[in-house]
Design a protein around this motif. Structure first.
Motif, PDB file in Angstrom:
ATOM      1  N   ASN A  32       0.802  -1.213   0.000  1.00  0.00           N
ATOM      2  CA  ASN A  32       0.000   0.000   0.000  1.00  0.00           C
ATOM      3  C   ASN A  32       0.841   1.272   0.000  1.00  0.00           C
ATOM      4  N   THR A  34       4.090   3.954  -1.531  1.00  0.00           N
ATOM      5  CA  THR A  34       4.478   4.568  -2.797  1.00  0.00           C
ATOM      6  C   THR A  34       5.923   5.046  -2.703  1.00  0.00           C
ATOM      7  N   LYS A  36       8.889   7.828  -4.488  1.00  0.00           N
ATOM      8  CA  LYS A  36       9.037   9.050  -5.271  1.00  0.00           C
ATOM      9  C   LYS A  36      10.507   9.291  -5.616  1.00  0.00           C
ATOM     10  N   ARG A  47       5.951  14.762  -0.686  1.00  0.00           N
ATOM     11  CA  ARG A  47       5.471  13.537  -1.330  1.00  0.00           C
ATOM     12  C   ARG A  47       5.254  13.719  -2.824  1.00  0.00           C
ATOM     13  N   ASN A  49       6.432  13.843  -6.765  1.00  0.00           N
ATOM     14  CA  ASN A  49       7.441  13.174  -7.590  1.00  0.00           C
ATOM     15  C   ASN A  49       8.121  14.199  -8.487  1.00  0.00           C
ATOM     16  N   LYS A 126       6.758  -1.592  -7.698  1.00  0.00           N
ATOM     17  CA  LYS A 126       6.534  -0.150  -7.894  1.00  0.00           C
ATOM     18  C   LYS A 126       7.609   0.340  -8.865  1.00  0.00           C
ATOM     19  N   LYS A 128       9.088   3.927 -11.391  1.00  0.00           N
ATOM     20  CA  LYS A 128       9.047   5.332 -11.784  1.00  0.00           C
ATOM     21  C   LYS A 128      10.046   5.535 -12.921  1.00  0.00           C
TER      22      LYS A 128
END
Length: 222
Positions: A32, A34, A36, A47, A49, A126, A128
């Motif tokens: 759950n 995240t 960045k 928080r 990005n 996850k 990015k």
């Protein structure tokens, strides 16, 4: 008689399973949280990005307490190189609040993708994508050979000619004034201050007078 009893037992067991399942799921690690991408100058509490950075770090939020993270960064198109090539990787243990950050990182200018794997994840990691671009943030270099003197110093020097003249070599002493006799003015005088020309004229007059007297004396004898 036995069939209803057996059905009752199964119903009780099924109900107990339904009641205990949420509790077991709540204690199991989850995904759950995240992660960045943060510029090195951005605070950890932020928080947002930041997909365009120079020096940067990875910042994870909202995960379970003490989760173990394995992360790596790969080269990503259109950056030249082999897609999927890992250029950075490490592990990270999150704190009791499910938060953790890496140390400051750096990569050559280009496009990259972060993969963030952790205990208890469901499905894919996850991830990015981000760009590193340090050329735009670098300060322009001063041209070589430039003078280190400030413009104000030059203006002050131009505004005060006396300062410039004081640093020049002193002017030569003027030559002694020549006299008609060919020497300096000091040498044209004797100790008592009478000019040499006047003394010579007086001596010539005395000599002529003596000669004249001597000539008359001889004439009277004859």
């Amino acid at each position: 008689m036995r069939t209803p009893a057996r059905a009752g037992v199964l119903a009780v067991a099924f109900s107990a399973a339904l009641l205990t399942a949420p509790a077991a799921h709540a204690t199991a690690p989850g995904d759950n949280g995240t992660v960045k991408i943060h510029d090195a100058s951005t605070g950890e509490e932020q928080r947002r990005n930041e997909p365009h950075v120079c020096t940067f770090y990875l910042d994870g939020f909202g995960f379970d307490a003490g989760q173990q993270v394995d992360w790596h960064i790969e080269v990503w198109a259109p950056t030249a190189g082999t897609k999927g090539e890992t250029v950075l990787s490490d592990t990270l243990t999150l704190d009791a609040s499910g938060h953790g950050r890496t140390e400051d990182l750096s990569l050559p200018d280009g496009h990259y993708k972060l993969f963030w794997n952790f205990d208890g994840e469901k499905g894919s990691a996850k991830h990015k994508v981000f760009w590193t671009d340090c050329e735009e943030t670098a300060a322009p270099a001063a041209p070589s050979g430039s003078s280190s003197a400030s413009p104000s110093a030059g203006a002050e020097a131009a505004a005060s000619p006396s300062a410039a003249s004081s640093s020049a070599a002193p002017a030569a002493e003027p030559a002694a004034e020549a006299t008609p006799q060919g020497g300096s003015g000091d040498l044209a005088e004797t100790g008592n201050g009478a000019p040499v020309g006047l003394l010579a004229g007086a001596a010539a007059a005395l000599l002529a007078a003596g000669g004249f007297l001597l000539f008359r004396r001889r004439g009277s004898r004859a």
